[in-house]
Design a protein around this motif. Structure first.
Motif, PDB file in Angstrom:
ATOM      1  N   GLY A 185       0.796  -1.217   0.000  1.00 24.64           N
ATOM      2  CA  GLY A 185       0.000   0.000   0.000  1.00 24.64           C
ATOM      3  C   GLY A 185       0.827   1.266   0.000  1.00 24.64           C
ATOM      4  O   GLY A 185       0.312   2.347  -0.276  1.00 24.64           O
ATOM      5  N   ASN A 186       2.130   1.144   0.304  1.00 23.60           N
ATOM      6  CA  ASN A 186       3.022   2.297   0.326  1.00 23.60           C
ATOM      7  C   ASN A 186       4.010   2.293  -0.838  1.00 23.60           C
ATOM      8  O   ASN A 186       4.996   3.035  -0.813  1.00 23.60           O
ATOM      9  CB  ASN A 186       3.789   2.346   1.651  1.00 23.60           C
ATOM     10  N   LEU A 187       3.737   1.447  -1.844  1.00 24.10           N
ATOM     11  CA  LEU A 187       4.581   1.373  -3.026  1.00 24.10           C
ATOM     12  C   LEU A 187       3.752   1.691  -4.259  1.00 24.10           C
ATOM     13  O   LEU A 187       2.649   1.167  -4.431  1.00 24.10           O
ATOM     14  CB  LEU A 187       5.182  -0.035  -3.171  1.00 24.10           C
ATOM     15  N   LEU A 188       4.266   2.571  -5.117  1.00 25.51           N
ATOM     16  CA  LEU A 188       3.640   2.856  -6.407  1.00 25.51           C
ATOM     17  C   LEU A 188       4.453   2.180  -7.498  1.00 25.51           C
ATOM     18  O   LEU A 188       5.685   2.077  -7.406  1.00 25.51           O
ATOM     19  CB  LEU A 188       3.581   4.362  -6.678  1.00 25.51           C
ATOM     20  N   ALA A 189       3.757   1.712  -8.532  1.00 29.24           N
ATOM     21  CA  ALA A 189       4.441   1.009  -9.618  1.00 29.24           C
ATOM     22  C   ALA A 189       3.822   1.392 -10.955  1.00 29.24           C
ATOM     23  O   ALA A 189       2.647   1.750 -11.044  1.00 29.24           O
ATOM     24  CB  ALA A 189       4.351  -0.502  -9.416  1.00 29.24           C
ATOM     25  N   ALA A 190       4.651   1.293 -11.999  1.00 30.34           N
ATOM     26  CA  ALA A 190       4.205   1.523 -13.374  1.00 30.34           C
ATOM     27  C   ALA A 190       5.121   0.745 -14.304  1.00 30.34           C
ATOM     28  O   ALA A 190       6.349   0.813 -14.168  1.00 30.34           O
ATOM     29  CB  ALA A 190       4.230   3.012 -13.726  1.00 30.34           C
ATOM     30  N   ASP A 191       4.514  -0.006 -15.215  1.00 28.59           N
ATOM     31  CA  ASP A 191       5.280  -0.769 -16.216  1.00 28.59           C
ATOM     32  C   ASP A 191       6.339  -1.667 -15.573  1.00 28.59           C
ATOM     33  O   ASP A 191       7.460  -1.804 -16.080  1.00 28.59           O
ATOM     34  CB  ASP A 191       5.940   0.181 -17.217  1.00 28.59           C
ATOM     35  N   GLY A 192       5.989  -2.264 -14.428  1.00 23.97           N
ATOM     36  CA  GLY A 192       6.900  -3.206 -13.785  1.00 23.97           C
ATOM     37  C   GLY A 192       7.967  -2.578 -12.912  1.00 23.97           C
ATOM     38  O   GLY A 192       8.766  -3.305 -12.317  1.00 23.97           O
ATOM     39  N   ASP A 193       8.009  -1.255 -12.837  1.00 22.70           N
ATOM     40  CA  ASP A 193       9.014  -0.572 -12.017  1.00 22.70           C
ATOM     41  C   ASP A 193       8.359   0.071 -10.804  1.00 22.70           C
ATOM     42  O   ASP A 193       7.216   0.549 -10.875  1.00 22.70           O
ATOM     43  CB  ASP A 193       9.724   0.520 -12.824  1.00 22.70           C
ATOM     44  N   ILE A 194       9.080   0.102  -9.687  1.00 25.01           N
ATOM     45  CA  ILE A 194       8.619   0.840  -8.518  1.00 25.01           C
ATOM     46  C   ILE A 194       8.917   2.318  -8.756  1.00 25.01           C
ATOM     47  O   ILE A 194      10.072   2.706  -8.925  1.00 25.01           O
ATOM     48  CB  ILE A 194       9.310   0.349  -7.236  1.00 25.01           C
ATOM     49  N   THR A 195       7.864   3.127  -8.772  1.00 25.87           N
ATOM     50  CA  THR A 195       8.025   4.548  -9.077  1.00 25.87           C
ATOM     51  C   THR A 195       8.046   5.431  -7.837  1.00 25.87           C
ATOM     52  O   THR A 195       8.452   6.595  -7.928  1.00 25.87           O
ATOM     53  CB  THR A 195       6.891   5.015 -10.003  1.00 25.87           C
ATOM     54  N   ALA A 196       7.607   4.896  -6.697  1.00 25.61           N
ATOM     55  CA  ALA A 196       7.619   5.708  -5.477  1.00 25.61           C
ATOM     56  C   ALA A 196       7.466   4.832  -4.247  1.00 25.61           C
ATOM     57  O   ALA A 196       6.792   3.800  -4.272  1.00 25.61           O
ATOM     58  CB  ALA A 196       6.499   6.749  -5.507  1.00 25.61           C
ATOM     59  N   VAL A 197       8.127   5.265  -3.178  1.00 24.69           N
ATOM     60  CA  VAL A 197       7.918   4.699  -1.849  1.00 24.69           C
ATOM     61  C   VAL A 197       7.312   5.818  -1.003  1.00 24.69           C
ATOM     62  O   VAL A 197       7.902   6.890  -0.869  1.00 24.69           O
ATOM     63  CB  VAL A 197       9.233   4.211  -1.217  1.00 24.69           C
ATOM     64  N   LEU A 198       6.112   5.562  -0.456  1.00 23.89           N
ATOM     65  CA  LEU A 198       5.347   6.583   0.242  1.00 23.89           C
ATOM     66  C   LEU A 198       5.384   6.381   1.751  1.00 23.89           C
ATOM     67  O   LEU A 198       5.838   5.349   2.252  1.00 23.89           O
ATOM     68  CB  LEU A 198       3.882   6.534  -0.221  1.00 23.89           C
ATOM     69  N   ASP A 199       4.859   7.383   2.461  1.00 18.65           N
ATOM     70  CA  ASP A 199       4.555   7.303   3.894  1.00 18.65           C
ATOM     71  C   ASP A 199       5.769   6.949   4.749  1.00 18.65           C
ATOM     72  O   ASP A 199       5.933   5.823   5.212  1.00 18.65           O
ATOM     73  CB  ASP A 199       3.416   6.312   4.140  1.00 18.65           C
ATOM     74  N   TRP A 200       6.568   7.961   5.019  1.00 23.44           N
ATOM     75  CA  TRP A 200       7.811   7.782   5.778  1.00 23.44           C
ATOM     76  C   TRP A 200       7.683   8.208   7.232  1.00 23.44           C
ATOM     77  O   TRP A 200       8.685   8.355   7.926  1.00 23.44           O
ATOM     78  CB  TRP A 200       8.926   8.577   5.096  1.00 23.44           C
ATOM     79  N   GLU A 201       6.455   8.378   7.732  1.00 25.09           N
ATOM     80  CA  GLU A 201       6.285   8.873   9.101  1.00 25.09           C
ATOM     81  C   GLU A 201       6.670   7.866  10.177  1.00 25.09           C
ATOM     82  O   GLU A 201       6.811   8.225  11.341  1.00 25.09           O
ATOM     83  CB  GLU A 201       4.845   9.339   9.334  1.00 25.09           C
ATOM     84  N   ALA A 202       6.851   6.589   9.793  1.00 27.83           N
ATOM     85  CA  ALA A 202       7.290   5.568  10.760  1.00 27.83           C
ATOM     86  C   ALA A 202       8.772   5.224  10.604  1.00 27.83           C
ATOM     87  O   ALA A 202       9.244   4.241  11.187  1.00 27.83           O
ATOM     88  CB  ALA A 202       6.445   4.303  10.616  1.00 27.83           C
ATOM     89  N   ALA A 203       9.516   6.013   9.846  1.00 24.89           N
ATOM     90  CA  ALA A 203      10.952   5.749   9.658  1.00 24.89           C
ATOM     91  C   ALA A 203      11.664   5.741  11.011  1.00 24.89           C
ATOM     92  O   ALA A 203      11.287   6.462  11.940  1.00 24.89           O
ATOM     93  CB  ALA A 203      11.564   6.802   8.751  1.00 24.89           C
ATOM     94  N   HIS A 204      12.694   4.902  11.119  1.00 18.95           N
ATOM     95  CA  HIS A 204      13.394   4.771  12.389  1.00 18.95           C
ATOM     96  C   HIS A 204      14.745   4.100  12.174  1.00 18.95           C
ATOM     97  O   HIS A 204      15.061   3.655  11.067  1.00 18.95           O
ATOM     98  CB  HIS A 204      12.565   3.947  13.391  1.00 18.95           C
ATOM     99  N   LEU A 205      15.529   4.041  13.223  1.00 17.83           N
ATOM    100  CA  LEU A 205      16.776   3.284  13.231  1.00 17.83           C
ATOM    101  C   LEU A 205      16.461   1.877  13.723  1.00 17.83           C
ATOM    102  O   LEU A 205      15.939   1.716  14.832  1.00 17.83           O
ATOM    103  CB  LEU A 205      17.795   3.943  14.157  1.00 17.83           C
ATOM    104  N   GLY A 206      16.741   0.864  12.914  1.00 18.91           N
ATOM    105  CA  GLY A 206      16.386  -0.479  13.333  1.00 18.91           C
ATOM    106  C   GLY A 206      17.194  -1.550  12.645  1.00 18.91           C
ATOM    107  O   GLY A 206      18.104  -1.276  11.855  1.00 18.91           O
ATOM    108  N   ASP A 207      16.836  -2.789  12.946  1.00 18.06           N
ATOM    109  CA  ASP A 207      17.504  -3.958  12.381  1.00 18.06           C
ATOM    110  C   ASP A 207      16.962  -4.224  10.973  1.00 18.06           C
ATOM    111  O   ASP A 207      15.747  -4.307  10.779  1.00 18.06           O
ATOM    112  CB  ASP A 207      17.244  -5.168  13.278  1.00 18.06           C
ATOM    113  N   PRO A 208      17.830  -4.379   9.977  1.00 20.46           N
ATOM    114  CA  PRO A 208      17.342  -4.571   8.599  1.00 20.46           C
ATOM    115  C   PRO A 208      16.542  -5.852   8.421  1.00 20.46           C
ATOM    116  O   PRO A 208      15.564  -5.871   7.660  1.00 20.46           O
ATOM    117  CB  PRO A 208      18.631  -4.586   7.771  1.00 20.46           C
TER     118      PRO A 208
END
Length: 245
Positions: free
Chosen positions: A140-163
């Motif tokens: 729900g936070n990824l936009l795509a077009a023609d097989g490519d990811i065109t945007a990553v949305l909603d960064w309000e939960a960004a944090h320092l964490g374990d990958p």
């Protein structure tokens, strides 16, 4: 509009240019999104450009593409696999100073047990390293077009964490819609599946707590039934969480 799942989001026009206005009631989430987007500018990550920032309000560029969760199952699967490369790239970027800390997993375990959640093989996996995390990497936070990811949305939960924690959360959430999604994300990222699965009980407990405190009762009932039907062995339980019990 559907270019953001959290907060009040609308499309606005300014001097003939389409922009997105996002409003959030929580100042901390607003500040985190602004901090993350500023840090990601000029990094090559497909994120919106900040146009104007005010108290509780963010005006940003309108990004192309459709939400990945609106696509056909196979298109969604390909998009998730492609997004894993972006997630790994994010985890390799230098995080900005001031990002919030990761969720307290020990506290999640205590709260889950105190609330009487179904038995789970709960333990916090050994830490890998601390990286720049998105916090809610979902279709729900990824936009795509023609097989490519065109945007990553909603960064309000960004944090320092374990990958691996972040990858595991994304893979498990996606697998609840389509079990194939787990391998698509984990293989696309290039991680060890066993290490990713080790985090799954934590995510299950966290989601159960959310449903117990704020989610629809029928969702809590469904998840409770799923968790109660898990095998007793830890490795089998983790595999069952991926497969969908």
């Amino acid at each position: 509009m559907r270019q953001g799942a959290v907060g009040h989001v609308r499309l606005v026009q300014r001097q003939g240019r389409g922009l997105v206005e996002k409003r959030m009631a929580e100042p901390s989430r607003h500040d985190t999104e602004v901090l993350a987007l500023r840090a990601l500018a000029h990094t090559g990550m497909p994120v919106a450009e900040l146009v104007e920032v005010g108290p509780g309000s963010i005006l940003m560029t309108l990004m192309p593409g459709e939400r990945l969760d609106s696509e056909h199952a196979d298109v969604r699967l390909d998009g998730l696999r492609a997004s894993a490369t972006l997630l790994r790239r994010l985890h390799g970027l230098r995080p900005p100073a001031g990002l919030p800390a990761a969720p307290d997993d020990a506290l999640i375990i205590r709260r889950y047990r105190d609330a009487g959640g179904p038995p789970l093989p709960l333990a916090v996996p050994p830490a890998d390293r601390t990286v720049f995390c998105h916090g809610d990497w979902t279709d729900g936070n990824l936009l795509a077009a023609d097989g490519d990811i065109t945007a990553v949305l909603d960064w309000e939960a960004a944090h320092l964490g374990d990958p691996l924690r972040e990858l595991s959360r994304a893979a498990w959430g996606a697998a609840r819609k389509d079990p194939r999604s787990f391998d698509a994300l984990v293989d696309g990222y290039g991680a060890d599946p066993a290490r990713v699965r080790a985090w799954l009980p934590i995510h299950a407990a966290e989601l159960w707590l959310w449903f117990a405190e704020a989610g629809p009762p029928e969702y809590l009932e469904q998840l409770t039934g799923e968790l109660r039907s898990l095998p007793t062995r830890e490795d089998e339980a983790c595999r069952a969480l991926v497969a969908g019990t």
